[in-house]
Write an enzyme that holds these catalytic residues in place. Structure first.
Site, PDB file in Angstrom:
ATOM      1  CB  CYS A 136      41.507   2.186 -19.002  1.00  0.00           C
ATOM      2  SG  CYS A 136      40.309   0.868 -19.320  1.00  0.00           S
TER       3      CYS A 136
ATOM      4  CG  ASN B 274      46.734   4.420 -23.297  1.00  0.00           C
ATOM      5  OD1 ASN B 274      46.221   5.524 -23.243  1.00  0.00           O
ATOM      6  ND2 ASN B 274      46.034   3.304 -23.263  1.00  0.00           N
TER       7      ASN B 274
ATOM      8  CG  ASN C 263      38.591   3.035 -25.025  1.00  0.00           C
ATOM      9  OD1 ASN C 263      37.862   3.243 -25.983  1.00  0.00           O
ATOM     10  ND2 ASN C 263      39.464   3.934 -24.583  1.00  0.00           N
TER      11      ASN C 263
ATOM     12  CD  GLU D 144      45.533  -0.854 -23.314  1.00  0.00           C
ATOM     13  OE1 GLU D 144      46.187   0.052 -22.798  1.00  0.00           O
ATOM     14  OE2 GLU D 144      44.409  -1.214 -22.894  1.00  0.00           O
TER      15      GLU D 144
ATOM     16  CE  LYS E 290      45.732   1.293 -19.540  1.00  0.00           C
ATOM     17  NZ  LYS E 290      44.752   0.937 -20.588  1.00  0.00           N
TER      18      LYS E 290
ATOM     19  CD  GLU F 251      42.385   3.476 -22.363  1.00  0.00           C
ATOM     20  OE1 GLU F 251      41.258   2.925 -22.288  1.00  0.00           O
ATOM     21  OE2 GLU F 251      43.446   2.888 -22.141  1.00  0.00           O
TER      22      GLU F 251
HETATM   23  N1  CDT Z   1      41.633  -0.051 -21.915  1.00  0.00           N
HETATM   24  C1  CDT Z   1      41.751  -0.912 -20.893  1.00  0.00           C
HETATM   25  O1  CDT Z   1      42.691  -0.832 -20.129  1.00  0.00           O
HETATM   26  N2  CDT Z   1      40.784  -1.842 -20.803  1.00  0.00           N
HETATM   27  C2  CDT Z   1      40.847  -2.875 -19.814  1.00  0.00           C
HETATM   28  C3  CDT Z   1      40.296  -4.126 -20.353  1.00  0.00           C
HETATM   29  C4  CDT Z   1      40.677  -5.259 -19.508  1.00  0.00           C
HETATM   30  S1  CDT Z   1      40.577  -6.787 -20.309  1.00  0.00           S
HETATM   31  C5  CDT Z   1      42.094  -6.980 -21.095  1.00  0.00           C
HETATM   32  C6  CDT Z   1      40.087  -2.524 -18.527  1.00  0.00           C
HETATM   33  O2  CDT Z   1      40.637  -2.774 -17.458  1.00  0.00           O
HETATM   34  O3  CDT Z   1      38.958  -2.051 -18.581  1.00  0.00           O
END
Ligand code: CDT
Length: 314
Positions: A174, A112, A199, A148, A129, A52
Site C-alpha cells: 500500500c 502489516n 486499502n 497503522e 510493511k 493488504e
Molecule cells: N493502507 C495504506 O497504507 N493506506 C494509505 C492511506 C494514506 S492516508 C493516511 C495509502 O497510501 O493508500
C-alpha cells in the site's frame, strides 16, 4: 520470440476484494479468495495477487487497544485453520499467490505483512510493511482513524526479491507504493514484477484533499514506478464501502512501459488478468534505464543521509 525479444511470460492475475465488514468471518473471506483463485486459474493465471490485510476489515480505522486488535484481527500462525483452504486450493490448482494479513509473531510483535506462496503452497517470501502511514494517537474529531502507527511496527526484513519459478518478484504494501525508494531498491535487485495490496480510504482525514486525487495519485505512482524501474506491477485493492467507510478500487496490472494493461472496473470482488511478457523490460534496462551505465549514486547520498528535508547543500 515476442516483438520485445523474449519468450518468458507469466500468467498474472490480480484479485480485487470488495468490502470485508466487521461481522464477516475469516472463513467467509477465505471462501471469496478461493473463488477468485479459481477464476484466476480459469484465466490461465499462474500467480494471483491478493490485497493488504485481506482477511479482515481495514481495522486501523477503529480506535481500540492493541490487545483487542490482536485478539480480533491478527494471525498468530500462517497458514492457520481458517486460511488453510486457500493454501490447499493453491496446491490443487498449481497457482502461486501473495496475501496480506496482520501478523503477530511468537515474540508478540505486530506487523502489516504479506507472504509469497509458490504453486506447491509453500511460503517462499515474507515482507513486513515499512512505510506505515497515519498516526498512533486517538483523533476523536476525525471521521475515522488511520492507526497503522499504533498497531504495527516498521517492518524489519527490508525489501527483498524472491524467485518464483523463472520470475523475480518483489513485494511491498500500500503506502510503500508512494515512495520511489521502494521500487528502486527492488529494481536494484533485478525484480521483474512487484506485487502489492492496498486499502486506500477515499477520504483524507488529514486535509481536505479532492476525492479524485486518491485514484489519480495511486495510478500515477504505479505507472511512474513501473516505467522508471522497468518492471511489471500487480496491485490489488480492498475497496468499496466497508461498514460505511469507502476505499478506492482501481486494481491494476502495469507494464514496464508505464501503461495499464488491465484495470478493475468495479468496487467488488473482481479478477483481472494478463499474460505478461517479462522480456518487455529488457530494452529499457539495456538503454534508458541501464542502471550500471547511467546511475550516479555519488550524487544521491542525501537519500540515505537525510530522512526529512533540510537546508540546501553548500
Ligand atoms: N493502507 C495504506 O497504507 N493506506 C494509505 C492511506 C494514506 S492516508 C493516511 C495509502 O497510501 O493508500
Amino acid at each position: 520470440m515476442s516483438a520485445h525479444g523474449s519468450i518468458r511470460t507469466l500468467g498474472l492475475a490480480v484479485a480485487q476484494l470488495g468490502p470485508v465488514h466487521l461481522a464477516d468471518t475469516r472463513q467467509a473471506v477465505v471462501a471469496r479468495l478461493v473463488e477468485m483463485m479459481r477464476q484466476a486459474q480459469a484465466l490461465q493465471a499462474e500467480f494471483v495477487v491478493f490485497p493488504e490485510l485481506a482477511l479482515t476489515t481495514f481495522f486501523p480505522r477503529y480506535w481500540m487497544s492493541e490487545e483487542e486488535a490482536v485478539g480480533r484481527f491478527f494471525e498468530k500462525t500462517m497458514p492457520n485453520p481458517a486460511v488453510q483452504p486457500l493454501f490447499d486450493e493453491a496446491r490443487r490448482l498449481e497457482i502461486g499467490f501473495c496475501l496480506g494479513y496482520a501478523e503477530l509473531t511468537p515474540q508478540g510483535r505486530r506487523f502489516n505483512t504479506s507472504i509469497l506462496v509458490d504453486r506447491n503452497g509453500e511460503v517462499i517470501g515474507k515482507y513486513r510493511k515499512i512505510h506505515l502511514p497515519g498516526h498512533a494517537e486517538h483523533k476523536p474529531d476525525a471521521p475515522f482513524q488511520h492507526l497503522e502507527k499504533k498497531f504495527f511496527e516498521v517492518g524489519d526484513v527490508g525489501f527483498r526479491v524472491s524467485r518464483l519459478g523463472q520470475t523475480r518478484i518483489g513485494m511491498c504494501i500500500c503506502n510503500d507504493r508512494r515512495w520511489p525508494e521502494t521500487f528502486r531498491v527492488l529494481s536494484l535487485q533485478s525484480a521483474e514484477l512487484v506485487v502489492l495490496g492496498y486499502n486506500t480510504p477515499s477520504h483524507n482525514i488529514h486535509w481536505d484533499e479532492p476525492a479524485h486525487l486518491r485514484m489519480f495519485t495511486h495510478l500515477l505512482c504505479l505507472q511512474a514506478s513501473a516505467y522508471q524501474n522497468a518492471l511489471w506491477i500487480g496491485a490489488a485493492a480492498k475497496c468499496g464501502r466497508e461498514d460505511g467507510f469507502h476505499m478506492i478500487g482501481g486494481s491494476v496490472i502495469v507494464a514496464p512501459t508505464g501503461e495499464i494493461v488491465a484495470q478493475a472496473t468495479s468496487e467488488g470482488d473482481e479478477v483481472i488478468a494478463a499474460r505478461i511478457d517479462l522480456g518487455l523490460s529488457d530494452k529499457f534496462r539495456q538503454h534508458v534505464f541501464n542502471f550500471a551505465k547511467h546511475r550516479r549514486p555519488e550524487h544521491y547520498r542525501l537519500i540515505v543521509e537525510r530522512t526529512g528535508a533540510g537546508d540546501p547543500l553548500r
